[in-house]
Enzyme design. Structure first.
Site, PDB file in Angstrom:
ATOM      1  CG  MET A 123      79.415 100.309 105.101  1.00 41.70           C
ATOM      2  SD  MET A 123      78.231  99.041 104.602  1.00 41.70           S
ATOM      3  CE  MET A 123      79.269  97.950 103.641  1.00 41.70           C
ATOM      4  CG  ASP A 182      70.897 102.422  96.695  1.00 43.83           C
ATOM      5  OD1 ASP A 182      69.710 102.130  96.839  1.00 43.83           O
ATOM      6  OD2 ASP A 182      71.782 101.610  96.368  1.00 43.83           O
ATOM      7  CE  LYS A 198      68.666 100.820 106.273  1.00 40.22           C
ATOM      8  NZ  LYS A 198      70.035 100.400 106.423  1.00 40.22           N
TER       9      LYS A 198
HETATM   10  N1  SAH Z   1      79.098 100.399  96.461  1.00 34.89           N
HETATM   11  C1  SAH Z   1      79.736 101.442  97.249  1.00 34.89           C
HETATM   12  C2  SAH Z   1      79.883 101.068  98.702  1.00 34.89           C
HETATM   13  C3  SAH Z   1      78.588 100.968  99.453  1.00 34.89           C
HETATM   14  S1  SAH Z   1      78.839 100.653 101.160  1.00 34.89           S
HETATM   15  C4  SAH Z   1      81.099 101.748  96.615  1.00 34.89           C
HETATM   16  O1  SAH Z   1      81.552 101.012  95.742  1.00 34.89           O
HETATM   17  O2  SAH Z   1      81.696 102.756  96.992  1.00 34.89           O
HETATM   18  C5  SAH Z   1      78.769 102.283 101.834  1.00 34.89           C
HETATM   19  C6  SAH Z   1      80.131 102.695 102.362  1.00 34.89           C
HETATM   20  O3  SAH Z   1      80.941 103.171 101.300  1.00 34.89           O
HETATM   21  C7  SAH Z   1      80.115 103.824 103.367  1.00 34.89           C
HETATM   22  O4  SAH Z   1      79.820 103.375 104.665  1.00 34.89           O
HETATM   23  C8  SAH Z   1      81.550 104.320 103.272  1.00 34.89           C
HETATM   24  O5  SAH Z   1      82.434 103.477 103.970  1.00 34.89           O
HETATM   25  C9  SAH Z   1      81.821 104.154 101.784  1.00 34.89           C
HETATM   26  N2  SAH Z   1      81.586 105.409 101.035  1.00 34.89           N
HETATM   27  C10 SAH Z   1      80.674 105.620 100.072  1.00 34.89           C
HETATM   28  N3  SAH Z   1      80.774 106.868  99.566  1.00 34.89           N
HETATM   29  C11 SAH Z   1      81.791 107.457 100.226  1.00 34.89           C
HETATM   30  C12 SAH Z   1      82.412 108.742 100.170  1.00 34.89           C
HETATM   31  N4  SAH Z   1      82.006 109.687  99.316  1.00 34.89           N
HETATM   32  N5  SAH Z   1      83.439 108.999 101.008  1.00 34.89           N
HETATM   33  C13 SAH Z   1      83.885 108.065 101.878  1.00 34.89           C
HETATM   34  N6  SAH Z   1      83.345 106.844 101.973  1.00 34.89           N
HETATM   35  C14 SAH Z   1      82.317 106.535 101.170  1.00 34.89           C
END
Ligand code: SAH
Length: 249
Positions: free
Chosen positions: A170, A39, A60
């Site tokens: 998100m 992803d 995306k």
């Molecule tokens: N499975 C992922 C979450 C996917 S949803 C997990 O466990 O982290 C995607 C959201 O994750 C983004 O919109 C943001 O809110 C958060 N996110 C992912 N990577 C991030 C990062 N490096 N810093 C801050 N927020 C992050």
């Protein structure tokens, strides 16, 4: 190194960005993978551990149509049936807002074996890298992970008024409405609130304020995605414990 099995799908958490936060299990599977389906949020540096693998991009990207979930499910099934070692690499932890349920259901339907390799979720990593323990004795003894959409949904008011820490994923696009909703639900205007952008990346930035001020602060500092929003008294600890990235204001 334990050997990976042909025809098995490994759903691996890539962690929040810093490649060293990937688990040892994740790394050894990448080193043996025949194909990796990844992803957008997975740090692409991680793919350097799988130079032998065929890569499929499933996220995306501007100007490019994303694979829809059914396409991803079909690809997983097809690659496993070809007898390949399949790594499905997902940002953070695969079970936290990662739509893993759909993929597991598709694999179950075809009797394809799988293994789930947890990863460090952004809500945990982002808080830790901002020097904000999500729980702290006498301050907060619970933590709730929610999405921006969920925070806006009036059905979840019970969740929003919890005494504990809220970590919102998100949530940047709907920040203002969400903050209004939290205040409506009874969270005080002066509740400490932080936003951590690009957590664990060298360009990590953390802003802190209150529920009343955070949206304006984010607009002023141009804080975008990916970010997590942390709401609750534990955010105050950032003043003492911040150790990584840029801290504003
Ligand atoms: N499975 C992922 C979450 C996917 S949803 C997990 O466990 O982290 C995607 C959201 O994750 C983004 O919109 C943001 O809110 C958060 N996110 C992912 N990577 C991030 C990062 N490096 N810093 C801050 N927020 C992050």
């Amino acid at each position: 190194m334990s050997t990976a099995t042909k025809g098995t799908v490994y759903l691996v958490g890539a962690g929040p960005g810093d490649p060293k936060l990937l688990t040892l299990r994740g790394k050894e599977l990448l080193e043996q993978a025949d194909c990796v389906i990844y992803d957008r949020l997975a740090n692409e540096v991680i793919l350097e551990w799988a130079p032998q693998a065929k890569l499929f991009y499933a996220g995306k990207r501007a100007g490019n149509h994303a694979l829809i979930q059914e396409d991803i499910n079909r690809l997983l099934v097809e690659q496993a049936k070809l007898g390949r070692i399949v790594v499905r690499l997902k940002g953070g932890d695969p079970c936290v807002f990662g739509r893993i349920g759909e993929e597991l259901t598709a694999l179950n339907a075809e009797n394809i074996p799988y293994e789930i390799v947890p990863g460090v979720t952004a809500g945990i990593a982002g808080s830790a890298y901002a020097g904000i323990p999500v729980t702290h004795r006498h301050v907060s003894s619970s933590v709730t992970f929610i999405t921006g959409r969920e925070a806006l949904n009036s059905q979840s008011q019970g969740t929003l008024v919890t005494e504990g820490t809220l970590v919102i994923y998100m949530g940047m696009k709907t920040m203002e409405d969400m903050v209004a909703k939290l205040r409506e639900a009874g969270r005080k205007d002066d509740t400490p609130t932080a936003v951590v952008e690009w957590a664990t990346h060298p360009k990590q930035r953390t802003v802190t304020g209150t529920l009343a001020t955070i949206a304006a602060i984010c607009a002023k500092e141009d804080i975008g995605s990916p970010s997590i929003i942390i709401v609750g008294e534990v955010v105050r600890l950032n003043k003492n414990f911040a150790w990584f990235g840029e801290n504003l204001p």
